[in-house]
Design a protein around this motif. Sequence first.
Motif, mmCIF file in Angstrom:
data_model
loop_
_atom_site.group_PDB
_atom_site.id
_atom_site.type_symbol
_atom_site.label_atom_id
_atom_site.label_comp_id
_atom_site.label_asym_id
_atom_site.label_seq_id
_atom_site.Cartn_x
_atom_site.Cartn_y
_atom_site.Cartn_z
ATOM 1 N N GLY A 12 0.699 -1.230 0.093
ATOM 2 C CA GLY A 12 0.005 -0.089 0.116
ATOM 3 C C GLY A 12 0.745 1.314 -0.059
ATOM 4 N N LYS A 13 0.046 2.295 0.257
ATOM 5 C CA LYS A 13 0.594 3.868 0.148
ATOM 6 C C LYS A 13 1.783 3.937 1.208
ATOM 7 N N ASP A 14 1.639 3.577 2.339
ATOM 8 C CA ASP A 14 2.410 3.701 3.326
ATOM 9 C C ASP A 14 3.917 3.195 3.156
ATOM 10 N N GLY A 15 3.693 1.826 2.579
ATOM 11 C CA GLY A 15 5.235 1.271 2.369
ATOM 12 C C GLY A 15 5.936 1.933 1.318
ATOM 13 N N CYS A 16 5.065 2.096 0.114
ATOM 14 C CA CYS A 16 5.553 2.723 -0.773
ATOM 15 C C CYS A 16 6.145 4.275 -0.670
ATOM 16 N N LEU A 17 5.412 5.074 0.217
ATOM 17 C CA LEU A 17 5.933 6.482 0.588
ATOM 18 C C LEU A 17 7.258 6.490 1.300
ATOM 19 N N ALA A 18 7.226 4.974 2.326
ATOM 20 C CA ALA A 18 8.552 4.836 3.197
ATOM 21 C C ALA A 18 9.641 4.535 2.077
ATOM 22 N N LEU A 19 9.365 3.592 0.959
ATOM 23 C CA LEU A 19 10.520 3.202 0.208
ATOM 24 C C LEU A 19 10.917 4.492 -0.650
ATOM 25 N N ASP A 20 10.001 5.438 -1.130
ATOM 26 C CA ASP A 20 10.597 6.569 -1.940
ATOM 27 C C ASP A 20 11.259 7.500 -0.786
ATOM 28 N N THR A 21 10.905 7.554 0.352
ATOM 29 C CA THR A 21 11.592 8.586 1.405
ATOM 30 C C THR A 21 13.115 7.969 1.617
ATOM 31 N N LEU A 22 13.157 6.513 1.693
ATOM 32 C CA LEU A 22 14.299 5.832 2.042
ATOM 33 C C LEU A 22 15.421 6.197 0.736
ATOM 34 N N VAL A 23 14.825 5.928 -0.261
ATOM 35 C CA VAL A 23 15.731 5.793 -1.376
ATOM 36 C C VAL A 23 16.332 7.406 -1.713
ATOM 37 N N LYS A 24 15.431 8.207 -1.522
ATOM 38 C CA LYS A 24 15.949 9.725 -1.596
ATOM 39 C C LYS A 24 16.900 10.003 -0.352
ATOM 40 N N LYS A 25 16.706 9.385 0.576
ATOM 41 C CA LYS A 25 17.931 9.806 1.597
ATOM 42 C C LYS A 25 19.122 8.629 1.531
ATOM 43 N N GLY A 26 19.173 8.132 0.329
ATOM 44 C CA GLY A 26 20.374 7.426 0.003
ATOM 45 C C GLY A 26 20.516 5.921 0.434
ATOM 46 N N TYR A 27 19.314 5.398 1.092
ATOM 47 C CA TYR A 27 19.262 3.749 1.521
ATOM 48 C C TYR A 27 19.355 2.873 0.504
ATOM 49 N N ASP A 28 19.937 1.801 0.438
ATOM 50 C CA ASP A 28 19.757 0.789 -0.504
ATOM 51 C C ASP A 28 18.942 -0.230 0.015
ATOM 52 N N VAL A 29 17.673 -0.100 -0.378
ATOM 53 C CA VAL A 29 16.504 -1.146 -0.093
ATOM 54 C C VAL A 29 16.874 -2.511 -0.756
#
Length: 225
Positions: A12-29
Amino acid sequence: MEKKIALSWSGGKDGCLALDTLVKKGYDVACLVTTVPEETGRTFGHGEKVEMITLQSQALAIPVHFITCTFEGYTESFVSTIKSLKEQYHLSGIAFGDLYLDGHREWGEKVADASGLKPLYPLWMTEEDSADALKTFTNSGYKAVVIRVMEDALDDSWLGRPLDQSFVQDILGLPVCPMGEHGEYHTFVYNGPLFHQKIELTSESIITLETTKRLEFSGYNLVGK
């Protein structure tokens, strides 16, 4: 700082928004993790088909790992699998898309600690911030549709609605959490900036459950963007 992490994923949207935020912060998911209780054979979070979560994984080009569990042994199975993934991907942390429910965060911090990982909550906010979080999602370029509603909160006319400006306007007029953090509604994300392909959803029908109604898709496949 090591930034290779796993992300708890329900589709859902929460996980997706978390993914987007993490990627923008430089994390490797490095991977997504989704729990699937043996009793249902569907995802724990939204009761979704595992095939649809697999399509998201393929569209995002991020591997997903399904954690098969029982309701009684949920935490133990989660920790056991995360420990294994920690070794496989050389993880340093695990992220969750929870917004403001303290009990959810306490559980996530507990399992992260038991797995030897750092817990991450990239969306953590106050309940009062949830309306702004919804607006952030609808302006993010990601596309999501409502797939489940709690009957005492929203009627089935909300099923199938896209998360757009009209949705924001209508949900803010109701006495519910705009982000559905108390389970008022759940969503499925099918396209967006991090998606290499989009998911086409067809042939929907409404299924009535004990306290919720769910939008069931019998057609779903990847298509080019």
